[in-house]
Scaffold this active site. Structure first.
Site, short mmCIF file in Angstrom:
data_model
loop_
_atom_site.label_atom_id
_atom_site.label_comp_id
_atom_site.label_asym_id
_atom_site.label_seq_id
_atom_site.Cartn_x
_atom_site.Cartn_y
_atom_site.Cartn_z
N HIS A 1 6.01 3.39 -3.58
CA HIS A 1 6.66 2.59 -2.64
C HIS A 1 8.24 3.22 -2.50
O HIS A 1 8.33 3.61 -1.43
CB HIS A 1 6.72 0.86 -3.17
N ASP B 1 -3.40 0.86 -2.63
CA ASP B 1 -2.68 -0.21 -3.38
C ASP B 1 -3.51 -1.50 -3.49
O ASP B 1 -4.71 -1.60 -4.31
CB ASP B 1 -1.41 -0.68 -2.71
#
Ligand SMILES: [Zn+2]
Length: 440
Positions: A260, A311
């Site tokens: 991220h 993810d």
């Protein structure tokens, strides 16, 4: 035994090559790329995309709505924990097999599986959950690097929450013992969950244990700087932003995979770039969770590299993931073409695939001698490619395409035709049954 595959066009690190024969050895590795001719196994082959960040079990959460009125990342996490804590090893194998099959259909030929659902629902410790993921990878045919996660706290300085009990390893030696016991069963990396879940002492102990080990360097993945609340808590607790704190307290390097990094400051972007660490972006999940924009255009312009991951696996489509990254930057900066390379042989697809090798700790993401024979073959009859030369296909695919334009993929030289299979059949009965059990 060696085999070979011929493609009319092949996207290699040198650019788009015409009429190439790829020689593959018995271990599924490319040994040579030679001039070749028809019959071809496909018109245009690209490197298979490494999926650098996945939680396969979260495939079971598609459509699970978050509760509460805040509708934030944190309420979504509570909803996720409720389902996660019910999943048995048998159910995990079924869910992960479906997720991995969808990855192969979606352009991903390898996956870094960030695995923290360690213990059984009753708290019993064993290898059943990890083994379920290994079995799922084998059943689907995807190449996997398993990342057993170190999870110790419920937040900065906080004890773990009851609903995190299945994730917890109290000590680093206990965690490393678990990791070592998995050796020989699969390719491994390490994953301290986040700065909120792992204190610096534990990160340093992990680092020292690795430094003393004679094993080859393993990739180290960590969730970092995803949510503003987490960044703020880190500033309060450690007096610095997360990436800066990690660098100063533990030390970044090329083995670090920063997942991220959404709220990285300009200073932190520079620390990442200079250290050779990799960023792993998960644009569809970050958009779904309302995380914010990673300054990818600035980072790319300064020479930074990033891989992508699916993810939460709510939507599994590598080209759509890339489009979300590219379009996000266009919206943010009010400019076009922000992330691709300047040369025609550096489309966003191959730049990103290339960065996935460090995340997987395997020679993936490039079509070259010494690398895994993992390819994605585009469908030359797709309307979006009509009239275009193959040089222009990656760009057209990025702008207008999806997994639907994938004709086949190869893992270790073996062909998988998952998109066709998925398009023809409905949800596999086993998967449908498990989803009914979990969501009942
Ligand atoms: Zn994650």
């Amino acid at each position: 035994m060696t085999s070979s595959l011929s493609f009319e066009y092949l996207l290699t690190p040198d650019g788009l090559e015409h009429g190439r024969r790829v020689v593959v050895d018995a271990h599924g590795m490319v040994t040579a790329i030679e001039p070749g001719g028809p019959p071809y196994d496909g018109v245009l082959a690209l490197p298979g995309m490494p999926n650098a960040h996945s939680h396969a079990f979260q495939r079971a959460l598609v459509g699970v709505r978050d509760a509460g009125d805040a509708h934030s990342f944190w309420t979504w996490r509570s909803a996720m924990y409720k389902v996660a804590n019910r999943i048995t090893p048998e159910q995990l194998e079924v869910i992960a097999t479906e997720a991995f099959r969808e990855m192969l259909a979606g352009g991903y030929t390898s996956v870094a599986e960030f695995h923290y659902l360690h213990h059984l629902p009753d708290g019993h410790r064993g290898f059943e959950m990890a083994q379920a993921l290994i079995a799922a990878a084998r059943a689907s045919g995807i190449r996997m690097t398993l990342l057993p996660v170190l999870y110790q706290r419920g937040g900065f300085g906080q004890p773990p929450l009851t609903e995190q009990r299945r994730f917890i390893y109290e000590s680093v030696p206990e965690y490393l013992e678990f990791v070592r016991a998995l050796r020989g069963r699969c390719v491994l990396g390490l994953a301290p969950h986040s700065l909120r879940a792992v204190p610096f002492e534990a990160l340093r102990a992990l680092r020292n244990a690795l430094a003393d080990s004679t094993d080859p360097a393993l990739p180290i993945h960590i969730h970092i700087s995803e949510q503003r609340l987490e960044v703020e808590e880190c500033r309060q607790f450690h007096g610095r932003s997360p990436i800066e704190a990690l660098h100063e307290e533990v030390g970044l390097g090329p083995d670090w995979q920063l997942v991220h990094a959404t709220h990285a400051t300009a200073h932190e972007l520079e620390l990442i770039r200079v250290s050779g660490a990799n960023v792993v972006l998960c644009p569809l999940t970050e958009a779904q969770l309302g995380d914010g924009f990673f300054p990818a255009a600035e980072y790319r312009a300064s020479g930074g590299r990033f891989a992508i991951g699916s993810d939460s696996n709510a939507r599994i489509d590598a080209v759509e993931e890339l489009r979300c990254a590219e379009f996000g930057q266009r919206l943010r900066l009010e400019r076009r073409v922000r992330l691709g390379g300047s040369a025609p042989h550096e489309p966003l697809w191959s730049l990103t695939a290339n960065a996935g090798a460090a995340a997987l700790g395997q020679p993936v993401g490039r079509i070259a001698a010494g690398c895994c024979a993992d390819f994605v073959v585009l469908d030359h009859e797709a309307p979006i490619f009509a009239g275009l030369s193959p040089e222009a296909w990656p760009e057209a695919w990025l702008l207008a395409g999806s997994a639907a334009q994938i004709a086949a993929c190869y893992v270790g030289g073996e062909r998988h035709d998952h998109y066709g299979a998925l398009a023809r059949t409905g949800a596999p009965p086993r998967f449908a049954r498990v989803m009914r059990e979990l969501l009942a």
